[in-house]
Scaffold this motif. Sequence first.
Motif, short mmCIF file in Angstrom:
data_model
loop_
_atom_site.label_atom_id
_atom_site.label_comp_id
_atom_site.label_asym_id
_atom_site.label_seq_id
_atom_site.Cartn_x
_atom_site.Cartn_y
_atom_site.Cartn_z
N VAL A 165 -11.18 35.26 33.17
CA VAL A 165 -10.86 34.08 33.96
C VAL A 165 -9.41 34.15 34.41
CG1 VAL A 165 -12.55 32.63 32.78
CG2 VAL A 165 -10.21 32.74 31.91
N GLY A 166 -9.12 33.48 35.53
CA GLY A 166 -7.76 33.45 36.06
C GLY A 166 -6.93 32.36 35.40
N PRO A 167 -5.75 32.09 35.94
CA PRO A 167 -4.85 31.09 35.35
C PRO A 167 -5.48 29.70 35.25
CG PRO A 167 -3.66 32.46 36.90
CD PRO A 167 -5.10 32.82 37.05
N LEU A 168 -6.21 29.27 36.30
CA LEU A 168 -6.84 27.95 36.25
C LEU A 168 -7.89 27.91 35.15
CD1 LEU A 168 -7.38 25.11 37.32
CD2 LEU A 168 -8.97 26.12 38.98
N GLY A 169 -8.75 28.92 35.09
CA GLY A 169 -9.77 28.95 34.05
C GLY A 169 -9.18 28.98 32.66
N THR A 170 -8.08 29.71 32.51
CA THR A 170 -7.43 29.78 31.20
C THR A 170 -6.88 28.42 30.78
OG1 THR A 170 -6.85 32.11 31.55
CG2 THR A 170 -5.58 30.90 29.89
N ARG A 171 -6.20 27.76 31.72
CA ARG A 171 -5.63 26.44 31.40
C ARG A 171 -6.73 25.43 31.08
NH1 ARG A 171 -5.18 21.88 33.88
NH2 ARG A 171 -5.72 22.62 35.97
N VAL A 172 -7.76 25.41 31.93
CA VAL A 172 -8.86 24.46 31.71
C VAL A 172 -9.59 24.78 30.41
CG1 VAL A 172 -11.08 23.67 32.61
CG2 VAL A 172 -9.12 23.89 34.14
N THR B 203 -8.38 26.02 27.70
CA THR B 203 -7.57 25.53 26.58
C THR B 203 -7.73 24.02 26.42
OG1 THR B 203 -5.96 27.31 26.85
CG2 THR B 203 -5.23 25.34 25.67
N ALA B 204 -7.69 23.29 27.54
CA ALA B 204 -7.84 21.84 27.48
C ALA B 204 -9.23 21.43 27.00
CB ALA B 204 -7.55 21.23 28.85
N LEU B 205 -10.25 22.16 27.44
CA LEU B 205 -11.61 21.85 27.01
C LEU B 205 -11.79 22.13 25.52
CD1 LEU B 205 -13.61 23.28 30.04
CD2 LEU B 205 -13.53 20.88 29.32
N ARG B 206 -11.20 23.20 25.04
CA ARG B 206 -11.30 23.50 23.61
C ARG B 206 -10.69 22.37 22.78
NH1 ARG B 206 -11.77 28.08 20.23
NH2 ARG B 206 -11.99 29.47 22.02
N GLU B 207 -9.58 21.83 23.25
CA GLU B 207 -8.95 20.72 22.52
C GLU B 207 -9.85 19.49 22.51
OE1 GLU B 207 -5.22 20.15 24.44
OE2 GLU B 207 -4.29 21.95 23.60
N ARG B 208 -10.52 19.22 23.61
CA ARG B 208 -11.41 18.05 23.69
C ARG B 208 -12.65 18.23 22.83
NH1 ARG B 208 -11.67 14.44 28.52
NH2 ARG B 208 -9.55 14.34 29.30
N LEU B 209 -13.22 19.42 22.88
CA LEU B 209 -14.50 19.66 22.23
C LEU B 209 -14.37 20.04 20.76
CD1 LEU B 209 -16.11 21.69 25.13
CD2 LEU B 209 -16.95 19.49 24.28
N GLY B 210 -13.21 20.54 20.36
CA GLY B 210 -13.03 21.03 19.00
C GLY B 210 -13.73 22.35 18.77
#
Length: 372
Positions: A270-277, A279-286
């Motif tokens: 994944v590119g920079p956007l996919g990487t950032r998103v 990380t944020a999704l992992r934090e939300r989902l656990g």
Amino acid sequence: MNTPPSPSAAERAGGPSVRLGALVPLTRPGWVEAGRHLLAGLDLAVGEVNDAGGIGGRPLELVVRDTAADPEKAAAAVDELADLGVAALAGEYHSVVARAVAARADALGVPFLCSSAVLDALTEQPTEWVARLAPAQSHGWRVYADFLLGTGHRRIAVATQPSVYWASGTRILRERLAARGGSLVELDTGALTPGAVCDELVRQRATALLLLVGAPEPAVSIVESVRRDRRLAGILIGAPAGQPEFAEWSARLGDDGAAVPFLRYLPEHVGPLGTRVGTALRERLGEAPSFVAFEGYDTVTVLAELLRSEGADADRTKIAAAWPRVAVEGTRGPIRLSRAPGIGVWQWAWPPVQVVDRDPADPARFRVLHTG
């Protein structure tokens, strides 16, 4: 069930919220884990849109309805959301439910961007009101058939349940396999116990068994029976519909759930956007986000761009007319919508397609086996 805009966005807003209707399976018999990931992606993107100023200074609001994998319930939710004045509809995971949503959205004239359902015939007739981000089943499942053939499998068995989705998948696989000398036999799980499925696999001399059935059951029981049958020590178990993507699979099956190839709609890198998103999704989902979570995020990204370009007060006709002008960077690559041959809706042709499995040495890690 609504996802309200953040206070900071609401304070900046210059008018009432712009509403998006979100259709998600959040209760059984829906695939709840898939619904949770889909909603996490939708919600994250809405929050980011609002943090960036919303739609023309107005907050974007997600109005969520649980479909519970029930086509009638989903169609009724479309009516309700249309009456609430949503600008467009988003989401849905189950193909049969998405068909009901698409039909009702088409009848009412409400734009619907389907996030995750893949059935080719999402609508009975071509429509201007519906678009889709997930690849058509005929595209993804041919990639899966090519993976089977490329790894030497010619005698394939499929464990099936009655469903237009499973029937469509069986047809796609059979045609692709037959074109290159392969064969496919169907095993009806309504008539066969997991033990009887094992007996049939031996009798048919199948080298691969594909699970075209629901999860957790009967998929889990079939996997357990096959894994424990010494006669089938060398057979490949596959699940093109993606059951092993979610943590529940590994939690129920442990090591038995590894080495079960499935389709996943992510790029290898994944590119920079996919990487950032991600990380944020992992934090939300656990937990690690599935491709379904990325589909949810990309859905709102597309709709927000349409609403910005057409205006926060644009009527639904203008929004639907803008499908072919979509050009946005998604988490999995540039997204554009077009008319793909044989597909009656506006389609991203095509998202990246992988065949992956869980690594037997570390079932929390995915191995990319094939790309298409």
